[in-house]
Design a protein around this motif. Sequence first.
Motif, mmCIF file in Angstrom:
data_model
loop_
_atom_site.group_PDB
_atom_site.id
_atom_site.type_symbol
_atom_site.label_atom_id
_atom_site.label_comp_id
_atom_site.label_asym_id
_atom_site.label_seq_id
_atom_site.Cartn_x
_atom_site.Cartn_y
_atom_site.Cartn_z
ATOM 1 N N TYR A 114 -1.793 6.973 9.410
ATOM 2 C CA TYR A 114 -1.366 7.624 10.657
ATOM 3 C C TYR A 114 0.045 8.196 10.498
ATOM 4 O O TYR A 114 0.306 9.345 10.867
ATOM 5 C CB TYR A 114 -1.397 6.633 11.817
ATOM 6 N N VAL A 115 0.964 7.411 9.947
ATOM 7 C CA VAL A 115 2.341 7.879 9.755
ATOM 8 C C VAL A 115 2.359 9.059 8.802
ATOM 9 O O VAL A 115 3.065 10.061 9.029
ATOM 10 C CB VAL A 115 3.232 6.736 9.235
ATOM 11 N N ALA A 116 1.550 8.992 7.730
ATOM 12 C CA ALA A 116 1.498 10.085 6.757
ATOM 13 C C ALA A 116 0.981 11.364 7.406
ATOM 14 O O ALA A 116 1.502 12.465 7.158
ATOM 15 C CB ALA A 116 0.616 9.690 5.581
ATOM 16 N N THR A 117 -0.044 11.254 8.254
ATOM 17 C CA THR A 117 -0.595 12.420 8.946
ATOM 18 C C THR A 117 0.442 13.058 9.865
ATOM 19 O O THR A 117 0.550 14.284 9.949
ATOM 20 C CB THR A 117 -1.841 12.023 9.752
ATOM 21 N N CYS A 118 1.231 12.226 10.551
ATOM 22 C CA CYS A 118 2.297 12.737 11.412
ATOM 23 C C CYS A 118 3.356 13.465 10.592
ATOM 24 O O CYS A 118 3.880 14.512 11.009
ATOM 25 C CB CYS A 118 2.943 11.595 12.191
ATOM 26 N N MET A 119 3.691 12.924 9.421
ATOM 27 C CA MET A 119 4.688 13.563 8.567
ATOM 28 C C MET A 119 4.172 14.901 8.032
ATOM 29 O O MET A 119 4.951 15.849 7.841
ATOM 30 C CB MET A 119 5.050 12.638 7.405
ATOM 31 N N GLU A 120 2.869 15.002 7.794
ATOM 32 C CA GLU A 120 2.297 16.243 7.275
ATOM 33 C C GLU A 120 2.137 17.310 8.347
ATOM 34 O O GLU A 120 2.210 18.510 8.063
ATOM 35 C CB GLU A 120 0.945 15.950 6.618
ATOM 36 N N ASN A 121 1.912 16.879 9.602
ATOM 37 C CA ASN A 121 1.730 17.805 10.726
ATOM 38 C C ASN A 121 2.626 17.385 11.888
ATOM 39 O O ASN A 121 2.144 16.932 12.933
ATOM 40 C CB ASN A 121 0.267 17.832 11.166
ATOM 41 N N PRO A 122 3.950 17.490 11.723
ATOM 42 C CA PRO A 122 4.871 16.955 12.719
ATOM 43 C C PRO A 122 4.798 17.648 14.073
ATOM 44 O O PRO A 122 4.986 17.006 15.110
ATOM 45 C CB PRO A 122 6.254 17.170 12.073
ATOM 46 N N GLY A 123 4.525 18.949 14.087
ATOM 47 C CA GLY A 123 4.457 19.660 15.362
ATOM 48 C C GLY A 123 3.357 19.108 16.252
ATOM 49 O O GLY A 123 3.579 18.815 17.433
ATOM 50 N N VAL A 142 0.866 -1.179 0.000
ATOM 51 C CA VAL A 142 0.000 0.000 0.000
ATOM 52 C C VAL A 142 0.902 1.229 0.000
ATOM 53 O O VAL A 142 1.953 1.217 0.668
ATOM 54 C CB VAL A 142 -0.923 0.030 1.242
ATOM 55 N N TRP A 143 0.531 2.288 -0.715
ATOM 56 C CA TRP A 143 1.356 3.491 -0.717
ATOM 57 C C TRP A 143 0.481 4.739 -0.639
ATOM 58 O O TRP A 143 -0.720 4.699 -0.900
ATOM 59 C CB TRP A 143 2.259 3.551 -1.940
ATOM 60 N N GLN A 144 1.117 5.849 -0.287
ATOM 61 C CA GLN A 144 0.394 7.114 -0.121
ATOM 62 C C GLN A 144 1.351 8.282 -0.342
ATOM 63 O O GLN A 144 2.458 8.299 0.200
ATOM 64 C CB GLN A 144 -0.219 7.189 1.289
ATOM 65 N N ASP A 145 0.942 9.274 -1.142
ATOM 66 C CA ASP A 145 1.719 10.495 -1.330
ATOM 67 C C ASP A 145 1.522 11.401 -0.119
ATOM 68 O O ASP A 145 0.399 11.519 0.405
ATOM 69 C CB ASP A 145 1.289 11.229 -2.604
#
Length: 452
Positions: free
Chosen positions: A437-446, A251-254
Amino acid sequence: MSMTTFNLPDLGEGLTEATLLSWLVAEGETVAVDQPIAEVETAKSAIEVPCPFEGTVATLHGEVGETLEVGKPLITVTTANDDANDTNGHAGALSYREEERAGTAVPAEEESSEGSGNVLIGYGTSESNGRRRRRRRERAAQPAPAVTAQKTAEPKQTKAPRVSSPLVRRLAREQGIDLSSLTGSGPGGLIMRADILAAAEPSNPTTEAAPAGADSHTGLPVRERVAVAGIRKAIATKLSQSRTEIPEATVWQDVDVTKLLQLRGDLKAAEGQAPSVLAFLSRFVVAGLWRYPELNSRIEDTGSGQEIIQLEGINLGFAAQTDTGLVVPVVREAHSRSARELNAEIRRLADAAREGKLTGKELSGGTFTVNNYGVFGSDGATPIINHPEAGILGIGRIIDRPWVVDGELAVRKVTTLTIAFDHRVCDGGAAGGFLNYVATCMENPGAALADL
């Protein structure tokens, strides 16, 4: 007095052989408990092997450059007694797990034993190391014995030249070529088969070299034949086992990582340094595995069936490319480390990997793996799971791409995250939830780091 033979120990990760790089002792020399006696090179790294007994070296089993098998004799020592030996007078090869346990506790009845149980440097009892240091100081304080004119000097121990495979060493012996006289053309001076053949050619410049053999399948000349051995063999075995045994799905996600890069820039400007993108990714992966423990597991055969073993802690592996091949160092207890701590440990292990100094423990025991193939310029990939783990997450290169932000088109820093997972341990819902979940963290790291 008794003779005790110590076998080449189990070096972990299913390794069955090692190349003898150098002897660190000579026959007739006195050795102490846990004193390094030989340096060997496995498919993973170079390792110093300590002797678990005290005594006098009687026999060294093997020549420098020779490939030794695990469980076969390495050194025979004359000892004062055989209390530390097994009933057959041989030191058996401990397994990697036994080596780990060797340093945790010492039974009372064994505290005075001359054998420490050590196999690799860093495992075993601290008391035995103290005895070794005391014995060295005591020997240093004693006056040196008079040397007679008839005494011969001990042979100087030198490291074996690095070659691409044991077959190259054999070819050198057959051609009468001294490996120490060659400068290899491979990475880091690695001696290749072509180097041996070039050295074996007649020095007469008018003599034409014999043409290379033709490939039977294509009819083209063969440029070089390289045996699948050493680290290349270990990689081939591991990945073939993964493809054969694990029914994986991908599975992948941009992901827009503009804010993550801004955060790194702010930290670097304020503190002079900042965790790498891989370190931040690793921190978010660890947090995701706590929320989706199905992916922090493995399949285990019980004899009558299979079980899914879910693990409480997380040992995070990361792919590292070296001159000799791909290795996967493991960050132990990654769940207890911050992004900064993960960054420091990843750097330490990566440096050790490039220098070939990783231990068996640092190369095993992973529960999940991350892979930054973006450093090679790749946008995406379908990574192969590091058997027997249940998943691997990869990140591609970060590039400028058009992206919709608040209904408006903008240029953003975008990458692709990909997860390959064992479909036996979970379905797409869990894998997709973890990836999102990992992608969301990468997009909003703070915001993500504030909750971790």
